[in-house]
Design an enzyme around this catalytic site. Sequence first.
Site, short mmCIF file in Angstrom:
data_model
loop_
_atom_site.label_atom_id
_atom_site.label_comp_id
_atom_site.label_asym_id
_atom_site.label_seq_id
_atom_site.Cartn_x
_atom_site.Cartn_y
_atom_site.Cartn_z
N SER A 406 0.86 -1.27 0.01
CA SER A 406 -0.31 -0.07 -0.44
C SER A 406 1.03 1.58 0.02
CB SER A 406 -1.13 0.48 1.05
OG SER A 406 -1.50 -1.26 1.23
N HIS A 427 -1.63 -2.59 -7.09
CA HIS A 427 -2.20 -2.62 -6.45
C HIS A 427 -3.97 -2.59 -6.05
CE1 HIS A 427 -3.38 1.01 -2.91
NE2 HIS A 427 -3.25 -0.44 -2.51
N GLU A 439 -4.61 -0.50 -9.16
CA GLU A 439 -3.10 0.53 -9.39
C GLU A 439 -2.02 0.07 -10.15
OE1 GLU A 439 -4.35 4.64 -6.68
OE2 GLU A 439 -3.18 3.13 -6.48
N ASN A 477 -4.32 5.95 -2.16
CA ASN A 477 -4.26 6.54 -0.93
C ASN A 477 -3.53 8.29 -0.37
OD1 ASN A 477 -5.17 3.87 -0.07
ND2 ASN A 477 -3.52 3.09 0.24
P1 NAD Z 1 -2.85 -9.59 6.62
O1 NAD Z 1 -2.12 -9.26 7.38
O2 NAD Z 1 -4.34 -10.24 6.37
O3 NAD Z 1 -2.72 -10.71 5.05
C1 NAD Z 1 -0.47 -11.88 5.42
C2 NAD Z 1 -0.73 -11.95 5.09
O4 NAD Z 1 0.76 -13.00 4.69
C3 NAD Z 1 -0.37 -13.49 6.04
O5 NAD Z 1 -1.94 -14.63 6.12
C4 NAD Z 1 0.91 -14.11 6.30
O6 NAD Z 1 1.01 -15.15 6.68
C5 NAD Z 1 1.06 -14.01 5.16
N1 NAD Z 1 3.05 -13.68 5.24
C6 NAD Z 1 3.33 -12.99 6.15
N2 NAD Z 1 4.75 -13.70 5.60
C7 NAD Z 1 5.32 -14.11 4.93
C8 NAD Z 1 5.70 -14.89 4.18
N3 NAD Z 1 7.15 -14.57 4.44
N4 NAD Z 1 5.74 -16.02 2.76
C9 NAD Z 1 4.57 -15.85 3.24
N5 NAD Z 1 3.11 -15.15 3.48
C10 NAD Z 1 3.44 -14.41 4.40
O7 NAD Z 1 -2.62 -8.55 5.64
P2 NAD Z 1 -3.80 -8.19 4.43
O8 NAD Z 1 -4.53 -7.02 4.29
O9 NAD Z 1 -3.48 -8.90 2.97
O10 NAD Z 1 -1.70 -7.59 3.42
C11 NAD Z 1 -1.25 -7.45 2.35
C12 NAD Z 1 -0.74 -6.61 1.94
O11 NAD Z 1 -1.56 -5.66 1.09
C13 NAD Z 1 0.20 -5.42 2.62
O12 NAD Z 1 1.29 -4.77 2.07
C14 NAD Z 1 -0.61 -4.03 2.63
O13 NAD Z 1 -0.70 -2.85 3.15
C15 NAD Z 1 -1.46 -4.24 1.07
N6 NAD Z 1 -2.92 -4.45 1.07
C16 NAD Z 1 -3.66 -3.93 2.14
C17 NAD Z 1 -4.98 -4.35 1.92
C18 NAD Z 1 -6.61 -3.77 2.60
O14 NAD Z 1 -6.99 -3.21 2.89
N7 NAD Z 1 -5.96 -4.44 4.02
C19 NAD Z 1 -5.49 -2.76 0.61
C20 NAD Z 1 -3.97 -2.85 -0.51
C21 NAD Z 1 -2.92 -3.21 0.07
#
Ligand code: NAD
Length: 651
Positions: A406, A427, A439, A477
């Site tokens: 993000s 994104h 994005e 964002n």
């Molecule tokens: P989340 O915490 O729900 O999921 C992250 C997952 O990654 C977890 O299941 C974890 O076990 C796994 N993980 C962590 N380290 C790992 C590794 N080394 N190898 C394999 N798996 C691993 O987080 P999320 O909300 O899904 O966010 C993930 C990414 O997406 C972040 O970079 C976040 O900024 C971005 N993002 C989130 C949103 C949102 O609304 N949640 C929107 C856009 C982008």
Amino acid sequence: MSTVTLTREGHIGVIMINNPPINATSHSVREGIVDALDQIDADPVINVAILICAGKTFIAGADVSEFGQPPKAPILPNVIKCLEASTKPVIAAIHGHALGGGLEVALGCHYRIADKSAKLGLPEVNLGLIPGAGGTVRLPRLVPVHDAISMITSGKPVSSTKANEIGLIDAICHGALLDAAKDFAQTIQKLDLPVPLIAREPVKAPSADEWDSITTTTIKKARGQVAPVVAIDAIRTGIDEDAQTGLTFERQKFVELRDSDQSKALRHIFFAERSVGKLPEIDGVAPNTIREVGVIGGGIMGAGIATASLLAGFNVTIIERNDEACANGRATVEKHLSGSVKRGLITQDRFDQLLAAFSTSTDYAALRNADLVVEAVFEDMNVKHDVFGKLSLHCKADAVLASNTSYLDINEIAAKCVNPGRVIGLHFFSPAHIMKLLEVVHTDKANAKSLATAFAFGRALGKIAVPCGVCDGFIGNRIMSAYRKHCEYMLEDGALPHQIDDAMVEFGFPMGLFAMQDMAGLEISWATRKRLAPFRDPAERYVALGDYLCEMGRFGKKNGLGWYRYDETGKAQPAPEVDTLVIAESEKKGITRRSFSHDEIIHTILTAMRNEGDKIVAEGVARSPDAIDVVMVNGYGFPRHKGGPMYLTRN
Ligand code: NAD
């Protein structure tokens, strides 16, 4: 070559429309249909006609090049009158899409048959219009009125199966459409000519009470958009008065709406969405073929991205940290896909096929054949570096590697990868299998092939892919952070959270900023603020109210307390204790609170969006103001009928 031809096959006259790409109702088509009907009428040999289109689709809309031009006769309503007045039955044979004027032409015909994959709809409301060639009068005389209302006010097309169920078509065809139409012609040519729709009674007209409730629901759903509400008036006029009065009313409202600000704004965003992904540097660049997609992390975003990729027909592997996390990822994907079955979007068979194309693993070697990988692990640069290091080691040299970060700097992520030219940002927005916006972040070293592949992937997923450069928060964002700051200033200066949210909802957002923060959870942005605290400019105004809420254990909707308090049903109520906190903070800072009108709140928000948008365009992060409008409308709830913040505040 003529866009309409008439050929005779025994007793059948075949009117063929050939006006690529969408067989639009251009002037030559309108004229051609009327000419063909005259010839058919005068030809004693022909006793039945088929109206069919060449190419990929039936008539799928109007000719956009004629928008804004004075109408040239014959206008579409009169073409449809000619169809209805034909002394020989006309069968519309539909494949692809019959949309807008296309469906209205089909409604002027005596019969309609359609290919099994055809879609039929009246999407005019999406452009701030209502049907202008009799759709609001004829459709409710063919299908139950409530189905007609739903099609016209939602603008959503129906499948041929649904069309058959509600009586919109007379038959679904399998096999070659023209052959099926000829067979159908044999079955009807001896029958009496059906009564034209215009002369029929409405099908199951609602009672006065039902009309009231339909109107109330439509107004609520439309959130300030005028066209769906006018569409109800038009449908009702054609039913409560008579068909002719309905046609006159519909045409008058159509013309009024065509010149309205809302329609202009909706047309702006419609065209912006179609042009935003057209980049000169990838024009003619062939994307890599994508079959296998890898997703790293099966959390909220990863599972959504995996679901979207499966639904688009790719084989998908999620890589997670351990077996338990793999099982969680799998369970979420299954839940999303079951949701698609429940909503009738996929069949149970398709569900089984998609699950067969899905796997999870803790071993990156499972990605050796991946053509594109999307990383969606924790938002932490060290974790991202670790993941991209492993991807560099295990993936094919030309596999496109994307990060869903993000806020983190994707150039920095790319710098440590083997072949950084293939690293880009993708994104997604949550829920990733539903939200249309994507994005596509162009890193400094990204090559044209990777970009072309990323856009092709976005298209395959049915997303609106918007190019943007690397910066903190990309387009959406970043704009949100800018206007959030000004909303927080307004809190300290005299507004309350629910006043700001009410103003935003009144303006047309589905929810206000503070309700949205509660929904997303307050602790993530709190953690970010704590991380960035040492780098903050001490001279810059800082509003600590969000921090106080988290310190009090108010993390948002998930624990029932945030900017609002939530009852057991999840409904938000203003929290007096938060109002007290806000007022106390103003006092603490020596700010004399003043009142804010809704207009002033919206003006402040729009100005903040506009100023940040101008900077984003000047820096080249967004390629045009239109790109910003597309992002804000599709990812941040900006009301579509206002065209986006840049359009609305244009000089
Ligand atoms: P989340 O915490 O729900 O999921 C992250 C997952 O990654 C977890 O299941 C974890 O076990 C796994 N993980 C962590 N380290 C790992 C590794 N080394 N190898 C394999 N798996 C691993 O987080 P999320 O909300 O899904 O966010 C993930 C990414 O997406 C972040 O970079 C976040 O900024 C971005 N993002 C989130 C949103 C949102 O609304 N949640 C929107 C856009 C982008």
